[in-house]
Design a protein around this motif. Structure first.
Motif, PDB file in Angstrom:
ATOM      1  N   LEU A 165       4.708  -3.324  -1.431  1.00  0.00           N
ATOM      2  CA  LEU A 165       6.118  -3.075  -1.713  1.00  0.00           C
ATOM      3  C   LEU A 165       6.378  -3.266  -3.208  1.00  0.00           C
ATOM      4  O   LEU A 165       5.636  -3.968  -3.898  1.00  0.00           O
ATOM      5  CB  LEU A 165       6.996  -4.037  -0.910  1.00  0.00           C
ATOM      6  CG  LEU A 165       6.729  -4.107   0.600  1.00  0.00           C
ATOM      7  CD1 LEU A 165       7.541  -5.229   1.224  1.00  0.00           C
ATOM      8  CD2 LEU A 165       7.056  -2.776   1.262  1.00  0.00           C
ATOM      9  N   GLY A 208      10.344   2.812   3.334  1.00  0.00           N
ATOM     10  CA  GLY A 208      10.961   2.089   4.431  1.00  0.00           C
ATOM     11  C   GLY A 208      11.565   3.033   5.440  1.00  0.00           C
ATOM     12  O   GLY A 208      11.465   2.825   6.659  1.00  0.00           O
ATOM     13  N   ALA A 216       7.194   1.686  -0.159  1.00  0.00           N
ATOM     14  CA  ALA A 216       6.173   1.152   0.753  1.00  0.00           C
ATOM     15  C   ALA A 216       4.945   2.039   0.635  1.00  0.00           C
ATOM     16  O   ALA A 216       4.994   3.209   1.008  1.00  0.00           O
ATOM     17  CB  ALA A 216       6.666   1.114   2.195  1.00  0.00           C
ATOM     18  N   ALA A 230      11.312  -3.180   3.263  1.00  0.00           N
ATOM     19  CA  ALA A 230      11.188  -2.116   2.264  1.00  0.00           C
ATOM     20  C   ALA A 230      12.535  -1.482   1.964  1.00  0.00           C
ATOM     21  O   ALA A 230      12.887  -1.216   0.810  1.00  0.00           O
ATOM     22  CB  ALA A 230      10.198  -1.055   2.744  1.00  0.00           C
ATOM     23  N   ILE A 249       0.106  -3.087   3.288  1.00  0.00           N
ATOM     24  CA  ILE A 249       1.307  -2.434   2.778  1.00  0.00           C
ATOM     25  C   ILE A 249       1.707  -3.104   1.470  1.00  0.00           C
ATOM     26  O   ILE A 249       1.712  -4.330   1.359  1.00  0.00           O
ATOM     27  CB  ILE A 249       2.479  -2.532   3.776  1.00  0.00           C
ATOM     28  CG1 ILE A 249       2.124  -1.850   5.104  1.00  0.00           C
ATOM     29  CG2 ILE A 249       3.745  -1.920   3.181  1.00  0.00           C
ATOM     30  CD1 ILE A 249       2.073  -0.346   5.065  1.00  0.00           C
TER      31      ILE A 249
END
Length: 564
Positions: free
Chosen positions: A144, A364, A134, A126, A142
């Motif tokens: 991204l 991240g 994220a 991320a 998750i």
């Protein structure tokens, strides 16, 4: 002699042949829409080789459109929305006009389980490749953003090195399998469903035999009723049979979006060891009998609605399993819905701590700090929930309060307000090509306003915000469901807003009636007026409820003026 014009003289009309629905099992194998043609032309799983060997080297402009807007999804990749395109243009622009040269990437976290190494890898990806984006989704994974195709092979290498994958995270295939975030540790769990989840992923995810379904296929396996089991294509919920003991109750045919339908019980008891085979049978029915002619009728829920439970069970037993299933009872639901937020004891004497970001938004940087906190306080495991929240497992008593404070310091609250606890939002117009309105920022603004204005709010309240009609945030089964659309403001101008659903619910607790709630005719709000509207209705509920009456029950009997 002139020919007769009487009806008796005309040839009998031929019976009109019913139009096929694209069901393979009935011989209707001819592709009937662009999606079906694309899958027939090439198995979408094959696109990985082209990503690694061609597109990652040639860049975005080298990608074949059929791969870009179709097959890429089987590897978790969607093009994201180009910045600056307002919601009024969502339905009128061509895909190439809407999309940016970046991708959203979904990482499979089946059962919501992540160990410390996996968490650190996702956080690192991320930070390095996704502009620090994220999001924790309501499918226990998750998501991204800002991913370049040039970076995808390296991202896959890092994920797969720690046992993660993006295989079939999207597409017409088996999506991530939901599970209980407290599987294996809950004091209330009789059987841990994780072995069945693991076996299904091992056998069937990435298996070409099940990579071409009519549409997506959503699954859940959990002893506890702590996930949206009635909103999935297939769910297994824990139940104790009076003669055979602990096993699982089978539900099929759920799904929301523009034609919502709750899953139904097949009335069978399935032991843990047989779940993968029964799951394969159900997905096989969907593959072979599912409707492929019209895309909007291609979900399993439409087949079940036409067949009914009795026929579906008969076909499953006779054609796919070759044996009868055991009749079984309905699951015993908890006294209250379960979301696992806060501090709770595990069966081994340790604790788990459930914490809430705001509307699933993370980064991240935050996930890296979370990993540091998890390790510092003696844990190696986190779990994601189906409500855009997360849990830290295996926390010793003397580490609980330091962890709670540490989580708060990085923006994760283990003792959240009812509004932070109960609010979810889909991706919205920031990244999604289907969205009409902003969702995440609106959700953050809404939570902040309600926390400031209704400090004493002491009831559970679910608020689900969706950027379009597709219900990724499960709007129809929320206390307050908000479906994004364009509305007129007081000046007659077209602006972002929401259609409002009230009092929806899933059957998550005893006495709770599952349903899609109440839609008051014409009930809409502009995005600007949304916080004021929700505050007003929440206060009306507090003032008018009968004791501990739920919001959903209050809505069903409340005067319409109190809902506006």
């Amino acid at each position: 002699m002139a020919p007769s014009n009487t009806p008796a003289a005309r040839p009998a009309a031929r019976p009109r042949k019913a139009r096929g629905e694209g069901q393979w099992a009935l011989g209707h194998r001819e592709p009937l829409n662009p999606n079906e043609r694309s899958k027939k032309d090439d198995n979408p799983l094959n696109v990985r080789a082209r990503i690694e060997n061609i597109y990652a080297h040639g860049g975005f402009s080298s990608i074949d459109p059929a791969d870009l807007r179709g097959r890429f999804r089987w590897w978790g990749l969607y093009t994201q929305r180009r910045a600056g395109i307002d919601g009024g243009r969502t339905a009128v622009l061509e895909p190439e006009e809407l999309e940016d040269e970046y991708f959203m990437l979904r990482v499979r976290c089946d059962g919501g389980a992540l160990n410390l190494a996996q968490l650190r890898v996702i956080a690192g990806i991320a930070t390095e490749f996704a502009r620090d984006s994220a999001d924790i989704t309501d499918r226990q994974n998750i998501q991204l953003h800002w991913i370049r195709v040039e970076d995808v092979p390296e991202i896959w290498r890092r994920l797969e090195a720690v046992g993660l994958q993006t295989t079939e995270a999207c597409g017409d295939c088996p999506r991530v399998v939901l599970g209980s975030p407290v599987a294996g540790i809950s004091v209330d769990e009789v059987i841990d469903g994780t072995p069945a989840i693991d076996e299904i992923v091992k056998r069937y995810v990435g298996n070409p035999a099940y990579s071409n379904l009519p549409r997506k296929f959503k699954s859940q396996i959990s002893w506890l009723a702590d996930g949206p089991y009635q909103a999935n294509d297939i769910s297994f919920v824990g139940v104790v049979h009076p003669d055979h003991g602990p096993g699982f109750d089978l539900w099929v045919g759920g799904g929301l979006s523009t034609n919502p339908r709750l899953a139904e019980r097949l009335g069978v008891w399935v032991p843990l060891a047989e779940i993968p085979d029964v799951w394969e049978g159900v997905v096989g029915i969907f593959r072979d009998y599912g409707y492929r002619r019209l895309r909007h009728r291609a979900r399993l829920k439409f087949l079940l609605a036409d067949w009914g439970v009795e026929k579906f069970r008969e076909v499953l037993e006779k054609e796919y399993l070759g044996r009868a299933l055991v009749d079984g009872p309905a699951p015993d639901l908890p006294e209250k819905p379960i979301d696992h937020i806060g501090v709770h004891k595990q069966r081994d004497g340790l604790n788990y701590v459930g914490a809430a970001p705001v509307v699933g938004r993370s980064s991240g940087e935050q996930l890296t700090k979370l990993a540091d906190l998890v390790e510092k306080h003696g844990s190696q495991r986190v779990r994601l929930t189906a409500y855009q929240k997360l849990l830290v497992l295996d926390v010793a008593d003397d580490q609980v309060e330091p962890l709670v404070e540490g989580l708060r310091a990085i923006g994760l609250e283990a003792r959240p307000s009812a509004f932070r606890r109960g609010t979810m939002a889909c991706t919205g117009i920031e990244y999604c090509k289907l969205a009409i309105v902003e969702t995440k920022a609106r959700g953050e603004e809404l939570v902040a306003r309600l926390e400031d204005r209704l400090k004493g709010f002491d009831a559970d309240l679910s608020i689900h915000i969706n950027g379009c009609p597709n219900a990724c945030a499960r709007t129809q089964v929320a206390d307050i469901g908000l479906k994004g659309q364009l509305v007129l403001n007081s000046h007659g101008e077209q602006v972002e807003g929401f259609q409002i659903h009230l009092g929806g619910a899933l059957g998550m607790a005893k006495g709770e009636t599952a349903g899609f709630g109440r839609k008051v005719r014409g009930l809409k709000t502009t995005a600007e007026e949304l916080p004021e509207y929700v505050e007003r209705v929440a206060q009306n509920y507090l003032d008018g409820r009968d004791g501990s009456e739920t919001f959903a029950n209050w809505v069903l009997r409340a005067d319409e003026e109190l809902l506006k």
